[in-house]
Every structure is written in C-alpha cells, then in structure tokens.
Design a protein around this motif. Structure first.
Motif, short mmCIF file in Angstrom:
data_model
loop_
_atom_site.label_atom_id
_atom_site.label_comp_id
_atom_site.label_asym_id
_atom_site.label_seq_id
_atom_site.Cartn_x
_atom_site.Cartn_y
_atom_site.Cartn_z
N ALA A 133 0.88 -1.16 0.00
CA ALA A 133 0.00 0.00 0.00
C ALA A 133 0.92 1.21 0.00
N SER A 134 1.06 1.86 -1.15
CA SER A 134 2.12 2.87 -1.31
C SER A 134 1.90 4.09 -0.43
N GLY A 135 0.65 4.35 -0.09
CA GLY A 135 0.34 5.54 0.71
C GLY A 135 0.36 6.83 -0.08
N GLU A 136 0.67 6.75 -1.38
CA GLU A 136 0.78 7.97 -2.19
C GLU A 136 -0.58 8.57 -2.48
N PHE A 137 -0.67 9.87 -2.33
CA PHE A 137 -1.87 10.60 -2.74
C PHE A 137 -1.80 10.80 -4.24
N ARG A 138 -2.67 10.14 -4.97
CA ARG A 138 -2.67 10.23 -6.43
C ARG A 138 -3.79 11.15 -6.90
N THR A 139 -3.48 11.95 -7.89
CA THR A 139 -4.48 12.83 -8.48
C THR A 139 -4.09 13.12 -9.91
N ALA A 140 -5.11 13.32 -10.75
CA ALA A 140 -4.87 13.68 -12.14
C ALA A 140 -4.81 15.19 -12.33
N ASP A 141 -5.00 15.95 -11.25
CA ASP A 141 -5.01 17.41 -11.33
C ASP A 141 -3.57 17.91 -11.50
N PRO A 142 -3.23 18.50 -12.64
CA PRO A 142 -1.84 18.94 -12.87
C PRO A 142 -1.44 20.12 -11.99
N LYS A 143 -2.42 20.79 -11.36
CA LYS A 143 -2.11 21.94 -10.51
C LYS A 143 -1.60 21.52 -9.14
N VAL A 144 -1.77 20.25 -8.78
CA VAL A 144 -1.29 19.77 -7.49
C VAL A 144 0.20 19.46 -7.62
N THR A 145 1.02 20.16 -6.87
CA THR A 145 2.47 20.02 -6.99
C THR A 145 2.96 18.76 -6.30
N ALA A 146 4.22 18.43 -6.57
CA ALA A 146 4.83 17.27 -5.90
C ALA A 146 4.85 17.46 -4.40
N ALA A 147 5.16 18.68 -3.95
CA ALA A 147 5.20 18.94 -2.51
C ALA A 147 3.82 18.76 -1.88
N GLN A 148 2.77 19.21 -2.58
CA GLN A 148 1.42 19.05 -2.06
C GLN A 148 1.01 17.58 -2.02
N ARG A 149 1.39 16.82 -3.05
CA ARG A 149 1.07 15.39 -3.06
C ARG A 149 1.80 14.68 -1.94
N ALA A 150 3.06 15.05 -1.73
CA ALA A 150 3.84 14.42 -0.66
C ALA A 150 3.21 14.71 0.71
N ALA A 151 2.72 15.95 0.89
CA ALA A 151 2.13 16.32 2.17
C ALA A 151 0.84 15.56 2.45
N LYS A 152 0.11 15.19 1.38
CA LYS A 152 -1.16 14.49 1.56
C LYS A 152 -1.00 12.97 1.57
N SER A 153 0.21 12.48 1.33
CA SER A 153 0.44 11.04 1.31
C SER A 153 0.65 10.50 2.72
N THR A 154 0.47 9.20 2.88
CA THR A 154 0.64 8.55 4.18
C THR A 154 1.76 7.52 4.09
N LYS A 155 2.09 6.89 5.19
CA LYS A 155 3.18 5.92 5.23
C LYS A 155 2.80 4.64 4.50
N ALA A 156 3.76 4.09 3.79
CA ALA A 156 3.56 2.83 3.07
C ALA A 156 3.53 1.66 4.04
N ILE A 157 2.85 0.59 3.62
CA ILE A 157 2.80 -0.65 4.40
C ILE A 157 3.06 -1.81 3.44
N LEU A 158 3.98 -2.68 3.81
CA LEU A 158 4.26 -3.89 3.05
C LEU A 158 3.46 -5.05 3.62
N TYR A 159 2.81 -5.82 2.75
CA TYR A 159 2.00 -6.97 3.16
C TYR A 159 2.54 -8.24 2.50
N SER A 160 2.39 -9.36 3.18
CA SER A 160 2.60 -10.65 2.54
C SER A 160 1.27 -11.40 2.55
#
Length: 531
Positions: A454-481
C-alpha cells in the motif's frame, strides 16, 4: 595431518558454507525491471520464504540504508537489481545495485547493509524545469544482462553449484569473477527451444557465463553506461543512446542490445522504443502513436520480440534490434500497464490492463486476431496499474495479479485472476481480492507468497497539485505478505516504513524483499540468513 591438508580445511569449509548459504537463498537473481524479460515479477524458489514460513515469526525488517541521492519531484531510488552470489578479494558477498534520481548508482552489500561503492554518472545535470511527469535525472532502473527463456516453475535442486568454480581473480580491470549457480533448469532443452527462435532462446538462456559481470544504466543525458559490479568502475566512455532529458523506462539488455522506452514526451523526445547495439553503437528507434503505458517499458517474449502497450489502445509487437513492427492488438481503450508475457499450454500469452478497469488476454502469435478474453471491470476507471505480475502454482495453474484502484483514492487492492481453458481457449477467471490498500503498487511473488505494498501515495490527475502538495497528503507505506493462492494476509510491516512510495518499486530474492521510499531510504525485509 600435513600442513597442506590443514590449510585446505578452512577453504573447503568456506566453499561448503557458501553452498549452504546459497541453497538457503534459492536460485535466480532479480536482473532487471520486474525481475525478468517477460516482466513477471516472479521469483520461483526461495529457501526461507514460503507459505508455511510466513505463518511463523521471523520475517521482519533486516536493515535500512539511505544512499547519497537528491530527490527530483517524487522520484528518488529505483528498483534494485541483485547479484546474490559474488566472490571478490573480501570473500563471498551478495550485492544490490540502486539507481538514484540524481544520476547516481550505489552498490550495497546486502548481507552487511554496507555501501560497497558509489558512482556519480554526471558531474552536473542540466535539465529543463522538472514536473511530476518529467522529473529529470535517472528515471529507469539499472539492469544486468538478461536471458530470454522462461525459467522453470517452482522446484529444483538443493545445495551445490551448477557450474564449476572459477578463480576469484579476473582479467585486468575486470574486478573479481562471479561464482554463480545457473537458474534452475528443467530436464532437456530450455523452454521454448523447440519453438520459434529456438536457437536464439537456447543461446540466450544463461546470462551468467564466463566473463565480466556488468551493471548497466542510462543517465539523464541519454548515455548508456556499463560498470563493473565489483567496484562501479566504468572502463569505457558512456555511449550515446537516447536524447537528453528523456523519461526512460524499462532499460533491459539481452542479445548484445540495450532497449528502453521513452514516455511523456519529456525533453521534447518522441515517445517510443529505442535500441542500442552495444558493440557497433548503432541506435535504432520506433515512434509510438501516443504515450507508452506502464512503468517497466517493453516486455520481451522468449524469441526476443518486444511488446509495448500504448495510451491509444494499441499493443504492438516489435522485432528485436530493427524495431520493425510485426503485429498489433487494438484494445479499443487506453492501456495502462506494461504487458506481462507468459507460457500457457505451449503458447505465449500476454496480459495488459486498460483504463476502463479491465484486464485483456491475447495470443502473442496472433495479436491482430483480437482478445482471447477480457475480464469484467475490477478497478476504478482511470487507475493506472503500471505493471502486472504472473506466476504458476505447483499444479500448473497460471495466475495474473493486478493492482486495482478504488473510488476517490480509497479502496485499492490486489486482484488475482486465473487463466483457465474453456472451449479450447484460454480464459480469464477472477480469483481472490486482497484487503484494502491505499494506492497499491504492482506486487511481486516469491515461492508462493505475494508481497504487495500500500504505497500511501496521494494520487491525483489534477496537474495543478504540486509534488510537494502530493507528498504532504500522502501517508506511510505498508508492506504486506499474502497467500498467492487465496489472498489471505500473513504479515504486514505496520508502522515500520516512515514514508510513502512513488517510484521505488519492489524487488526480491535471497529470502529478502527490497523497497525504497520517497525519503530516499532503501528497506530490506526478510528472514535472517545463517553464515
């Protein structure tokens, strides 16, 4: 006992110990993006990871390392290529090779979590203004030369080398020579040797032959680099390959030729596939109609044919070296993943995802005949799967795994399909669906165990959302088996990972799983290995 006999004892023990260690690790290295030329993300064997062992304590974080690198937009470290059994002047070692977004390569001793060497490919980087789609810097994973034949399914031999030992001293400037098990092989000729391109398949089956061991990379100035695995030294000047500032994906080397895809028209470079004859330095290219889909570039069949998925719904087969178009499949909808190639009942089949949330299955030898099977929508429309994974169970059942997106960025999961024969035709049947995962990455399979993130990445198709804004809205990743046959969860990493994942796809082998995060940390999870 003679002094010679006494001296020979520790040497013998070292060799036996190395054989035991290697037997525990399994066989076959993660060579290139998604493990192999077919982009299966499947590690057939492992001595420590199994459905049984994952139900017991022991699998955990082994180490984390933060190599020297500077992030570019959301890009940091690439998926590592692995060399599981290497002998140098300091003895037996296992190595991982990481590409960095600031045009760096790092070699890491993965037993000791120690940086062996670091290589800066460019002293300075001049690039146009970076965007999320065109981040600049190194964008493709590094690769080792790769064979084309399908490795054998799970199973194989126990302890011991499959090839004779070689001296630990190489030719001048080579560095040390690898002592290496060949990949587990079935009885008789390699799979596909009696079918199309059989001679080429057999010749390319074993990439671990005598000679120099290379790691290859593509820097942001478009040049192709060949480095010794032992120390990162580059004995010859880099070779011009692609235009500068291209967003390169899926660098792969086989048959003396390097291939990569260019995406997103970065740096004004046409989207397409590029080929470099390493000996003659001749470059050939093929221009795509639209963008190239997926995160792992072209997938390659056992005869060397390249398969490329496009944003305008076309799956194209290209000849090796010349890149002449052989055939194509028209999906009628945008495609969203790198294809995966696999064998089913003596035929080469290809699976690829589409933007309407469906999975398509086609015959590699009859692309223009249309789909053999299409699934019902299993993912929210518009979710970019990026890549798939495929494996075969002990009963010969063929599985395809795909990351799926939910609505409003929630409810993502891993969905498993099984390929079955109905009415004499391969058909997709939906199997299991995993627990919910936020923006899941393409999974990998190790010896019957699925590892998903679960990457935790905040994904959006809105080109106005910057990398910094996406990073701020993302959460911690979790690895599952997960159990590869049922999707049952065995284990998860909890709060161990402290950042999200954007470009750091997984790789695995030697009883370990490797994952890099946005903050530039390389994680290694696994079962401790006795030495």
């Amino acid at each position: 006992m003679s002094r010679f006999a006494l001296a020979a004892v520790p040497v013998f023990c070292a060799i036996v110990g190395a054989g035991v260690s290697y037997g525990q690790r399994g066989a076959g290295d993660w060579m290139t993006s998604a493990n192999d030329a077919q982009r299966s993300s499947w590690v057939r064997m492992d001595g420590k990871i199994s459905a049984e062992s994952m139900q017991k304590p022991g699998f955990a974080l082994l180490w984390k390392v933060k190599p020297k690198n500077e992030a570019r937009q959301l890009n940091t470290l690439t998926q590592p290529a692995l060399l599981d059994f290497y002998i140098g002047y300091r003895g037996f070692r296992s190595l991982a090779f990481l590409g960095g977004s600031s045009d760096t390569i790092t070699g890491i001793d993965i037993d000791l979590a120690r940086v062996e060497w670091e290589k800066k490919l460019l002293s300075t980087t001049s690039a146009p203004a970076a965007t999320i789609n065109c981040p600049g810097g190194m964008t493709s994973s590094v690769t080792r030369p790769t064979g084309l034949a399908y490795p054998s399914p799970a199973g194989g031999r126990g302890i011991g080398r499959g090839t004779a030992a070689k001296s630990g001293v190489g030719e001048p400037l080579q560095g040390a020579i690898t002592i290496r098990n060949t990949p587990p092989q079935p009885q008789g000729p390699p799979p596909g040797a009696g079918r199309k391109g059989g001679a080429a398949v057999a010749a390319a089956f074993n990439p671990f032959g005598r000679g120099v061991s290379w790691i290859h990379a593509l820097s942001s100035d478009g040049k192709f680099h060949s480095l010794y695995v032992s120390n990162g030294e580059e004995p010859n000047p880099a070779v011009p390959f692609m235009p500068a500032n291209a967003n390169a994906q899926g660098l792969i080397v086989y048959g003396g030729t390097a291939y990569a895809a260019s995406v997103n028209n970065c740096g004004g470079v046409d989207n397409g596939v590029w080929a470099l004859d390493i000996e003659s330095k001749k470059v050939t290219s093929w221009k795509a109609d639209g963008n190239i889909a997926g995160i792992a570039g072209p997938a390659v069949g056992p005869d060397g044919t390249l398969y490329v998925a496009g944003s305008k719904g076309e799956l194209v087969a290209l000849e090796p070296k010349t890149l002449n178009k052989k055939a194509s499949y028209q999906a009628g909808v945008e495609l969203t993943s790198t294809p995966v190639v696999f064998e089913f009942k003596g035929k080469d089949l290809i699976a690829v995802t589409a933007a309407d949330g469906t999975l398509h299955l086609v015959n590699a030898d009859a692309l223009s005949s249309g789909a053999l099977s299409k699934s019902a929508p299993f993912s929210a429309p518009g979710y970019v799967a990026g890549a798939l994974a495929s494996w075969q169970d002990a009963n010969g059942g063929r599985w395809i795994l795909a990351p799926a997106g939910g609505t409003a960025g929630k409810g993502g999961s891993i969905v498993a399909f099984q390929v079955v024969e109905k009415g004499g035709k391969p058909t997709l049947e939906k199997g299991w669906t995993s627990r919910e995962m936020t923006s899941p990455l393409p999974p990998i399979i190790i010896n019957g165990v699925v590892f998903a993130v679960a990457s935790g990445e905040f994904r959006t198709a809105d080109p106005k959302v910057t990398a910094a804004q996406r990073a701020a809205k993302s959460t911690k990743a979790i690895l599952y088996s997960l159990d590869a046959a049922t999707g049952k969860e065995y284990w998860n990493s909890g709060a161990t990972i402290t950042s999200f994942v954007h470009s750091g796809a997984m790789s695995g082998g030697g009883s370990r799983v490797y994952l890099s995060t946005f903050d530039g940390t390389q994680y290694a999870f696994g079962v401790p290995i006795e030495h």
